[in-house]
Design a protein around this motif. Structure first.
Motif, PDB file in Angstrom:
ATOM      1  N   PRO A  86      25.111  13.817 -34.789  1.00 34.57           N
ATOM      2  CA  PRO A  86      24.069  14.635 -35.418  1.00 34.57           C
ATOM      3  C   PRO A  86      24.401  16.126 -35.282  1.00 34.57           C
ATOM      4  CG  PRO A  86      23.302  13.740 -33.328  1.00 34.57           C
ATOM      5  CD  PRO A  86      24.612  13.074 -33.617  1.00 34.57           C
ATOM      6  N   PHE A  87      24.115  16.884 -36.306  1.00 31.94           N
ATOM      7  CA  PHE A  87      24.393  18.324 -36.284  1.00 31.94           C
ATOM      8  C   PHE A  87      23.475  19.016 -37.287  1.00 31.94           C
ATOM      9  CE2 PHE A  87      26.900  16.589 -39.672  1.00 31.94           C
ATOM     10  CZ  PHE A  87      26.901  17.550 -40.667  1.00 31.94           C
ATOM     11  N   ASN A  88      23.364  20.307 -37.143  1.00 30.36           N
ATOM     12  CA  ASN A  88      22.569  21.134 -38.056  1.00 30.36           C
ATOM     13  C   ASN A  88      23.477  21.602 -39.194  1.00 30.36           C
ATOM     14  OD1 ASN A  88      20.855  22.858 -39.364  1.00 30.36           O
ATOM     15  ND2 ASN A  88      20.399  24.142 -37.601  1.00 30.36           N
ATOM     16  N   PRO A  89      23.211  21.183 -40.438  1.00 32.37           N
ATOM     17  CA  PRO A  89      24.121  21.530 -41.547  1.00 32.37           C
ATOM     18  C   PRO A  89      23.997  22.975 -42.008  1.00 32.37           C
ATOM     19  CG  PRO A  89      22.244  20.321 -42.388  1.00 32.37           C
ATOM     20  CD  PRO A  89      22.092  20.332 -40.885  1.00 32.37           C
ATOM     21  N   ARG A  90      23.022  23.717 -41.476  1.00 29.16           N
ATOM     22  CA  ARG A  90      22.795  25.080 -41.954  1.00 29.16           C
ATOM     23  C   ARG A  90      24.046  25.944 -41.797  1.00 29.16           C
ATOM     24  NH1 ARG A  90      21.045  29.781 -39.378  1.00 29.16           N
ATOM     25  NH2 ARG A  90      19.934  31.264 -40.713  1.00 29.16           N
ATOM     26  N   HIS A  91      24.720  25.825 -40.660  1.00 34.33           N
ATOM     27  CA  HIS A  91      25.905  26.647 -40.406  1.00 34.33           C
ATOM     28  C   HIS A  91      27.006  26.338 -41.414  1.00 34.33           C
ATOM     29  CE1 HIS A  91      28.992  28.861 -38.309  1.00 34.33           C
ATOM     30  NE2 HIS A  91      29.720  27.769 -38.156  1.00 34.33           N
ATOM     31  N   TYR A  92      27.199  25.063 -41.726  1.00 34.72           N
ATOM     32  CA  TYR A  92      28.252  24.699 -42.672  1.00 34.72           C
ATOM     33  C   TYR A  92      27.910  25.133 -44.099  1.00 34.72           C
ATOM     34  CZ  TYR A  92      30.273  21.949 -38.918  1.00 34.72           C
ATOM     35  OH  TYR A  92      30.847  21.569 -37.733  1.00 34.72           O
TER      36      TYR A  92
END
Length: 421
Positions: A175-181
Motif C-alpha cells: 500500500p502507498f499514497n499515489p499522490r507523490h507519483y
C-alpha cells in the motif's frame, strides 16, 4: 518662528508620556481611517480596524455573503485582511463586469509575495492587464500549442505513464499514497515541455525542481501578515526570510536553465527556433528578426506611386459622375487640383526620403555569414508562429525527407546518399 518648531518638537518628544500619547493618537487615527468607506464604494458592513470582517466570514462563506447581500443589496463592499473588496451577487451584473467590461475588470490585486515570485509583476499570472500582458499571453499560448501539437504531447504522456506504471510495479503490491507519483508524472511532463529534455523520476535535477516547486507552493499556502500590514515587509521575521529564500532559489533555478539554453544553442536538438544568436552579422540578424515576409527597404518609384494615386482619383470621378448622372467634365477642375496637391506632396517627400536605401547584402561579411548558415542549416518559416523562422540541421532535414519518402539510406544513388550531406 521656523527655528522654534524643531526645538518645540524636541521638547515634546523628550517626554515618554508625550511619545506614548502621540503613538496612541496615530494608531487611533489610522484605525479610524481604515474603517472609513472610500468615496464611490458600495455600502457594506462596518469592519474592524486593520483586520476587516474576516471573523464574520468563517465557516460557510456562501451563506455569510448571502446574508450580507440581503442586508446591503446585490453590490456591497467588504474589507478582508486590510483590503477592500466588492461583492456582486447578480447574474446580469456579473455578466456585465466579466463579459461586457472584461478589460476594466481584468486586473489582478497586488500581493507582496506574489510580486516577489513574479519579479515585480513581470509574469503572466501576476500582472496588470496591459498590452505587455496581452503580448506575453499570446506568446505563451503559441508556445503551449506548439508543444502540445501533433505527436509531441502523446509521446510525452505515453512515456510519463510508462514511468508511473514501472514505479507502481516496483512497490510489489504494497500500500502507498499515489499522490507523490502523480505529482512526479505531471511535473515531469511539464518540466520536459519547459526545459526541452526528458526527466526520470530518480533524476537528481528533476528531484530538485520538484522539491523547490513544492516549497514555493507550501510557502504560499500560508497566510502572510505582510499582505495585511505592509510595514512588516521590512521586518526580517523567520517566515519572511524563509519565503524569500525559497523564491530566490526557484528564480535562480529557472535562470540557470535559461543561461544553459543561451550558452549551448546547438545542443538542444536538430531544430532551433526563436533564437537568432547563431546569425553573427548584426544587420542580417535584424532583418531576419522581422520575419520571413519582410525584406530590405526598396527604392521608391515616385512616378509609379503618382500614377496609382491619380488613377484612383480619376476612377472615383467617373463613378461619382455616373451615380449623379452628370458629365465627367464637371469634376475636371477638381481632378486638376488633386493632381497639383499630390504632385506637391510627393515633391516634398522626395526631398526628405533617402532615394538609395543601403542593402546589407552588399556587405561581404553579411553574404559570407548567410552562406555559412546555408551550408549548415535549412531555413524555413515556423508553423503556428507568425514572423518566426526555424533553423533545421541540413542532415537531419534530409533524413526526415528520405524517411517520409520511404527511401533507404543505404541507396547507391548519389543524389540521396546521406553521408555526402
Amino acid at each position: 518662528m521656523v527655528c522654534a518648531i524643531p526645538s518645540a518638537l524636541h521638547a515634546f518628544l523628550s517626554s515618554p508620556t508625550n511619545v506614548i500619547a502621540a503613538v496612541i493618537l496615530l494608531l487611533v487615527l489610522t484605525a479610524l481611517w481604515s474603517v472609513l468607506l472610500p468615496n464611490g464604494f458600495p455600502p457594506g458592513p462596518v469592519a474592524w480596524p486593520f483586520l476587516g470582517i474576516s471573523s464574520a466570514l468563517k465557516g460557510d462563506l456562501s451563506k455569510a455573503l448571502t446574508d450580507l447581500t440581503e442586508r446591503y443589496g446585490d453590490i456591497l463592499s467588504i474589507k478582508v485582511s486590510g483590503r477592500r473588496k466588492v461583492v456582486i451577487n447578480d447574474v446580469n451584473m456579473v455578466r456585465e463586469a466579466l463579459v461586457k467590461k472584461q478589460n476594466e475588470f481584468a486586473g489582478r490585486p497586488w500581493r507582496y509575495y506574489l510580486g516577489l515570485l513574479s519579479e515585480g509583476g513581470e509574469s503572466i499570472f501576476h500582472c496588470s492587464y496591459s498590452p505587455k500582458w496581452m503580448t506575453r499571453r499570446k506568446l505563451l499560448v503559441r508556445a503551449i500549442r506548439n508543444a502540445t501539437s501533433g505527436r509531441k504531447m502523446n509521446d510525452s504522456i505515453g512515456k510519463a505513464i510508462l514511468q508511473l506504471k514501472n514505479s507502481v510495479d516496483d512497490r510489489n503490491e504494497e500500500p502507498f499514497n499515489p499522490r507523490h507519483y502523480f505529482q512526479l508524472t505531471v511535473g515531469g511532463a511539464v518540466a520536459s515541455m519547459c526545459f526541452g529534455r526528458k526527466y526520470g523520476f530518480d533524476d537528481p535535477e528533476f528531484q530538485e525542481i520538484i522539491k523547490t516547486a513544492e516549497n514555493v507552493v507550501k510557502g504560499f499556502g500560508q497566510r502572510f501578515s505582510a499582505d495585511v500590514f505592509p510595514i512588516l515587509r521590512h521586518v526580517p521575521t523567520k517566515g519572511v526570510c524563509e519565503i524569500k529564500k525559497v523564491i530566490s532559489r526557484w528564480l535562480m533555478l529557472i535562470q540557470s536553465k535559461i543561461d544553459q539554453r543561451k550558452a549551448k544553442p546547438n545542443e538542444v536538438g536538430h531544430v532551433i527556433t526563436g533564437d537568432l544568436n547563431l546569425v553573427e552579422h548584426h544587420h542580417l540578424r535584424k532583418i531576419l528578426s522581422c520575419g520571413p515576409k519582410s525584406g530590405e527597404p526598396r527604392r521608391i518609384n515616385w512616378n509609379h506611386n503618382f500614377k496609382i494615386i491619380m488613377d484612383s482619383v480619376e476612377e472615383y470621378a467617373r463613378k461619382w459622375a455616373k451615380r449623379e448622372d452628370v458629365e465627367l467634365d464637371t469634376l475636371s477642375e477638381w481632378v486638376k487640383s488633386m493632381r497639383k496637391i499630390v504632385r506637391g506632396r510627393i515633391g516634398r517627400l522626395r526631398s526628405h526620403v533617402c532615394r538609395r536605401p543601403y542593402s546589407v547584402f552588399k556587405d561581404p561579411n553579411a553574404v559570407q555569414c548567410l552562406n555559412d548558415i546555408h551550408d549548415k542549416y535549412v531555413v524555413v518559416p515556423a508553423d503556428k508562429a507568425a514572423n518566426n523562422i526555424v533553423f533545421v540541421c541540413k542532415k537531419y532535414y534530409f533524413e526526415c525527407l528520405i524517411d517520409e519518402l520511404g527511401v533507404t539510406k543505404t541507396s547507391t544513388n548519389s543524389t540521396i546518399n546521406i553521408q555526402q550531406i
